[in-house]
Design a protein around this motif. Structure first.
Motif, short mmCIF file in Angstrom:
data_model
loop_
_atom_site.label_atom_id
_atom_site.label_comp_id
_atom_site.label_asym_id
_atom_site.label_seq_id
_atom_site.Cartn_x
_atom_site.Cartn_y
_atom_site.Cartn_z
N LYS A 66 -22.98 -7.24 23.14
CA LYS A 66 -23.84 -7.92 22.16
C LYS A 66 -23.02 -8.46 21.00
CE LYS A 66 -28.14 -7.27 19.58
NZ LYS A 66 -29.20 -6.30 19.18
N LYS A 67 -21.98 -7.74 20.60
CA LYS A 67 -21.09 -8.21 19.52
C LYS A 67 -20.37 -9.49 19.91
CE LYS A 67 -20.18 -3.76 17.28
NZ LYS A 67 -20.76 -4.16 15.99
N PHE A 68 -20.13 -9.66 21.23
CA PHE A 68 -19.46 -10.86 21.73
C PHE A 68 -20.45 -11.98 22.04
CE2 PHE A 68 -16.06 -7.84 23.60
CZ PHE A 68 -15.39 -7.81 22.38
N GLY A 69 -21.70 -11.78 21.70
CA GLY A 69 -22.73 -12.79 21.92
C GLY A 69 -23.59 -12.56 23.13
N GLY A 70 -23.20 -11.58 23.96
CA GLY A 70 -24.00 -11.22 25.12
C GLY A 70 -23.76 -12.06 26.36
N LYS A 71 -23.03 -13.18 26.23
CA LYS A 71 -22.80 -14.08 27.35
C LYS A 71 -21.34 -14.12 27.79
CE LYS A 71 -27.09 -15.67 27.22
NZ LYS A 71 -28.05 -15.45 28.32
N PHE A 72 -20.51 -13.31 27.14
CA PHE A 72 -19.07 -13.38 27.39
C PHE A 72 -18.72 -12.78 28.74
CE2 PHE A 72 -14.58 -11.95 26.45
CZ PHE A 72 -14.05 -13.22 26.47
N TYR A 73 -18.07 -13.58 29.58
CA TYR A 73 -17.75 -13.18 30.95
C TYR A 73 -16.35 -12.63 31.07
CZ TYR A 73 -16.68 -13.72 35.94
OH TYR A 73 -16.27 -13.51 37.24
N GLY A 74 -15.35 -13.35 30.48
CA GLY A 74 -13.98 -12.88 30.62
C GLY A 74 -12.97 -13.88 30.11
N CYS A 75 -11.70 -13.69 30.51
CA CYS A 75 -10.62 -14.52 29.97
C CYS A 75 -9.45 -14.59 30.94
CB CYS A 75 -10.15 -13.98 28.63
SG CYS A 75 -9.55 -12.27 28.72
N ILE A 76 -8.63 -15.62 30.74
CA ILE A 76 -7.32 -15.69 31.37
C ILE A 76 -6.31 -15.26 30.33
CG2 ILE A 76 -5.58 -17.19 32.40
CD1 ILE A 76 -7.79 -19.02 33.35
N SER A 77 -5.44 -14.33 30.69
CA SER A 77 -4.40 -13.86 29.78
C SER A 77 -3.05 -14.37 30.28
CB SER A 77 -4.39 -12.33 29.73
OG SER A 77 -3.30 -11.85 28.95
N GLY A 78 -2.29 -14.97 29.37
CA GLY A 78 -0.97 -15.49 29.75
C GLY A 78 -0.07 -15.59 28.55
N GLY A 79 1.15 -16.07 28.76
CA GLY A 79 2.10 -16.25 27.67
C GLY A 79 3.03 -15.09 27.45
N ALA A 80 2.62 -13.89 27.91
CA ALA A 80 3.43 -12.68 27.78
C ALA A 80 2.85 -11.66 28.75
CB ALA A 80 3.40 -12.16 26.34
N PRO A 81 3.60 -10.59 29.07
CA PRO A 81 3.08 -9.58 30.00
C PRO A 81 1.86 -8.86 29.41
CG PRO A 81 5.46 -9.40 29.78
CD PRO A 81 5.01 -10.34 28.71
N LEU A 82 0.89 -8.60 30.27
CA LEU A 82 -0.31 -7.88 29.85
C LEU A 82 -0.12 -6.39 30.06
CD1 LEU A 82 -3.37 -7.88 29.06
CD2 LEU A 82 -3.87 -8.09 31.50
N ASP A 83 -0.37 -5.61 29.01
CA ASP A 83 -0.33 -4.16 29.12
C ASP A 83 -1.43 -3.72 30.09
OD1 ASP A 83 -0.78 -1.37 28.67
OD2 ASP A 83 0.14 -1.52 26.70
N VAL A 84 -1.06 -2.99 31.12
CA VAL A 84 -2.02 -2.58 32.15
C VAL A 84 -3.20 -1.81 31.55
CG1 VAL A 84 -2.34 -1.12 34.19
CG2 VAL A 84 -0.33 -2.58 34.02
N SER A 85 -2.93 -0.94 30.57
CA SER A 85 -4.01 -0.15 29.97
C SER A 85 -5.02 -1.03 29.23
CB SER A 85 -3.42 0.90 29.01
OG SER A 85 -2.80 0.27 27.90
N VAL A 86 -4.53 -2.13 28.67
CA VAL A 86 -5.43 -3.06 27.96
C VAL A 86 -6.30 -3.80 28.98
CG1 VAL A 86 -5.54 -5.12 26.51
CG2 VAL A 86 -3.87 -3.33 26.01
N GLY A 87 -5.68 -4.27 30.05
CA GLY A 87 -6.44 -4.95 31.10
C GLY A 87 -7.49 -4.03 31.71
N GLU A 88 -7.11 -2.79 31.99
CA GLU A 88 -8.03 -1.82 32.57
C GLU A 88 -9.21 -1.54 31.64
OE1 GLU A 88 -5.61 1.54 33.49
OE2 GLU A 88 -5.09 0.80 35.50
N PHE A 89 -8.95 -1.48 30.34
CA PHE A 89 -10.00 -1.20 29.37
C PHE A 89 -11.11 -2.25 29.46
CE2 PHE A 89 -11.92 -1.93 25.20
CZ PHE A 89 -12.36 -0.65 24.86
N PHE A 90 -10.74 -3.53 29.43
CA PHE A 90 -11.76 -4.59 29.45
C PHE A 90 -12.44 -4.69 30.81
CE2 PHE A 90 -9.33 -5.82 25.69
CZ PHE A 90 -10.38 -6.04 24.80
N GLU A 91 -11.68 -4.51 31.88
CA GLU A 91 -12.30 -4.52 33.19
C GLU A 91 -13.33 -3.38 33.29
OE1 GLU A 91 -11.85 -6.23 36.23
OE2 GLU A 91 -10.71 -7.80 35.23
N ARG A 92 -13.00 -2.24 32.74
CA ARG A 92 -13.87 -1.06 32.81
C ARG A 92 -15.18 -1.28 32.06
NH1 ARG A 92 -12.29 4.55 33.28
NH2 ARG A 92 -10.24 3.84 33.99
N ILE A 93 -15.14 -2.01 30.95
CA ILE A 93 -16.38 -2.22 30.18
C ILE A 93 -17.12 -3.49 30.61
CG2 ILE A 93 -15.48 -0.93 28.20
CD1 ILE A 93 -15.08 -3.60 26.74
#
Length: 568
Positions: free
Chosen positions: A328-355
């Motif tokens: 709801k804080k993200f507007g309720g319609k937010f689906y996801g993102c492409i992450s690039g430009g630097a390596p993604l921390d696995v724990s960060v990626g897992e956190f958003f996938e999990r929620i």
């Protein structure tokens, strides 16, 4: 040697060989949809696809008929991300010019170095950077005209709001092999390094990325994207701008990158998607976790239980319902993102996938226009950067472990740097990435390290040690200088790098002071010299060494041994 080969289809050649026809068709396909928008003091300033086309043609007509630019001249753009930036890019294309997007964080010294290399005849600037553009006009001989994206007064610059309402000119067709963009990645002091991207490079990339729409979203209704990355970066210009417009979506910009302002736009415009760097996701994760920690114990307990159980729920729609307050804080319609430009921390990626928020990790280089691969089909392996795009050939050198690339999106070369261009490729035409990688049996790439000296900062900014050294070495107080990146071991920026400078003072300088005084004097000298560099390129850790640094037989400093010597 592991390899994966593919080629651009004939369909790509037929549909995308004519850039002007491509732009015209997209305008006709989506003409009344909102293309670009930004919020100002008066409210939302929005352009439809037809509206941004009209503004682009107006600027393009002015360039051809009023200024009289010739095909192949360079047009530099110095502006924050905004709709009119995009109009400047399109105007450059239809008038036959080559676009040079500039980093607004660079110093005047660095900008002069770039512009003296590519010699633009026109510079488009926003009102915020008009004074810088006027300084460049005085100091770079090739610049003859400034066009401002805002209303102007007391200046010789022309505003896009005051140029003639003329939209008819003969647009200039060019070969697909001709240069569309020159992107300066780094090395902007001394010998600038501009990557030449052709129309074929760009259109190959767009064709590849168009294939990903269904793979990203399936049957989801996606309408809007929030842009937060600077448009001078090819990642944003290709993916966050060109790709999104080719899909017929709406792009919104925010003048502030404060979390509350970003969230306000997401809520107001029902944002579905974003293009981000890992540092942004890490910051967002920390903010969510801080809010949870400040909540009552019962709320914290409930979150922990749901977070643990979400791991076993395969449906993102259910995960989204479980964490609906966050969504709801993200507007309720937010689906996801492409992450690039630097390596993604696995724990960060897992956190958003999990929620319940999809994170597609990508990999690329400016030299590949820039996307090489995106992980859209293996969310259980967040460390993977996915399979190469359809047109990309990828293999790992058996001897060095380096990832090598070929394909229609690989650059023409470095502008005016034939020797550097030759060094970037193997004898049989494969592009050196400088990255060490593995490719698994399914074709998924895992980046495991870097050969190059390049330093990747938390926001995805890339800095070459040599360019920082070239500035610090100008001091007669320093005998030797070695710059490298050191990974942070903790905190929100864990795993990203800081710039470290190891300095050996000149004999005549170091003998004057005590150790403590010497360190202060060296830091002061570095600070003064670093004014020539953008703030993000300035060393944050300065180490003084009194003994000569380890070198090769050809007197080249051994960077790796220096790093081990100072143990940071």
């Amino acid at each position: 040697m592991t390899t994966r080969n593919s080629s651009v289809s004939e369909k790509s050649d037929k549909i995308y060989r004519n850039i002007l026809l491509f732009l015209q068709n997209k305008t006709l396909d989506y003409e009344n949809r909102i293309a670009l928008g930004i919020k100002n003091a008066q409210g939302w300033n929005e352009y439809t696809y037809n509206g941004i086309s009209k503004l682009s043609r107006k600027i393009g007509c002015y360039l051809i008929k009023n200024i009289g630019v010739a095909k192949g001249e360079r047009l530099a753009i110095l502006s924050e991300s905004r709709p009119e930036f995009g109009a400047g890019v399109f105007a450059s294309v239809i008038s036959g010019m080559i676009t040079v997007p500039l980093d607004i964080k660079l110093t005047l010294y660095e900008l002069k170095s770039i512009l003296n290399d590519c010699k633009p005849s026109v510079i488009i600037a926003s009102g915020q950077f008009l004074q810088t553009a006027e300084e460049l006009l005085k100091e770079v001989d090739s610049i003859k005209h400034i066009i401002c994206l805002d209303e102007v007064s007391d200046t010789e610059a022309v505003s896009i709001h005051s140029i003639p309402d003329n939209y008819d000119a003969k647009w200039r067709q060019r070969s697909s092999k001709s240069t569309a963009l020159i992107i300066y990645t780094s090395g902007t002091t001394g010998a600038p390094k501009g990557v030449e991207i052709s129309f074929n490079n760009m259109l190959t990339q767009l064709y590849d990325l168009s294939d990903l729409y269904r793979k990203f979203f399936g049957d989801k209704q996606i309408t809007s994207l929030l842009s937060i990355l600077p448009m001078n970066h090819l990642f944003e210009l290709t993916v966050g701008f060109s790709m999104i417009l080719s899909w017929g979506l709406s792009i919104y910009y925010t003048k502030s990158l404060k979390p509350k302002d970003i969230l306000a736009v997401m809520q107001e415009k029902n944002i579905n998607f974003m293009i981000v760097v890992p540092a942004f996701l890490k910051l967002l994760k920390s903010g969510i976790e801080s809010e949870i920690k400040a909540s009552p114990k019962s709320v914290q307990f409930l979150f922990k239980v749901m977070y643990a159980s979400a791991k076993f729920i395969p449906f993102y729609s259910i995960r989204k319902l479980m964490f609906h307050k966050i969504h709801k804080k993200f507007g309720g319609k937010f689906y996801g993102c492409i992450s690039g430009g630097a390596p993604l921390d696995v724990s960060v990626g897992e956190f958003f996938e999990r929620i319940g928020i999809r994170v597609f990790q990508g990999y690329g280089l400016t030299e590949t226009s820039p996307v090489v691969s995106v992980n859209y089909d293996k969310c259980s392996d967040i460390a993977s950067v996915g399979r190469p795009l359809n047109s990309v050939q990828a293999k790992v050198d058996a001897k060095t472990g380096e990832l090598l690339l070929k394909g229609g999106s690989v650059m023409k070369g470095y502008y005016n740097r034939p020797q550097l261009t030759a060094e970037a490729f193997t004898s049989d035409g494969w592009l050196h990435t400088g990255d060490i990688a593995d490719i698994d049996k399914d074709g998924h790439i895992h980046i495991t390290g870097r050969i190059k000296n390049m330093i990747v900062l938390s926001g995805g900014k890339k800095v070459f040690p040599e360019e920082v050294e070239s500035v610090l070495e100008k001091s007669d107080k320093f005998a030797e200088v070695c710059v490298f990146g050191a990974s942070r071991k903790s905190g929100t920026k864990e795993g990203t790098e800081d710039i470290v400078a190891v300095i050996v003072p000149a004999e005549s300088f170091k003998d004057k002071y005590s150790d403590e005084e010497l360190l202060q004097k060296v830091r002061q000298e570095v600070k003064i010299l670093s004014e020539r560099l953008a703030p993000y390129k300035r060393p944050v850790n300065i180490i003084v060494q009194k003994n000569p640094l380890p070198k090769t037989t050809t007197r080249k400093i051994k960077r790796k041994e220096v790093k081990e010597l100072v143990n940071v």
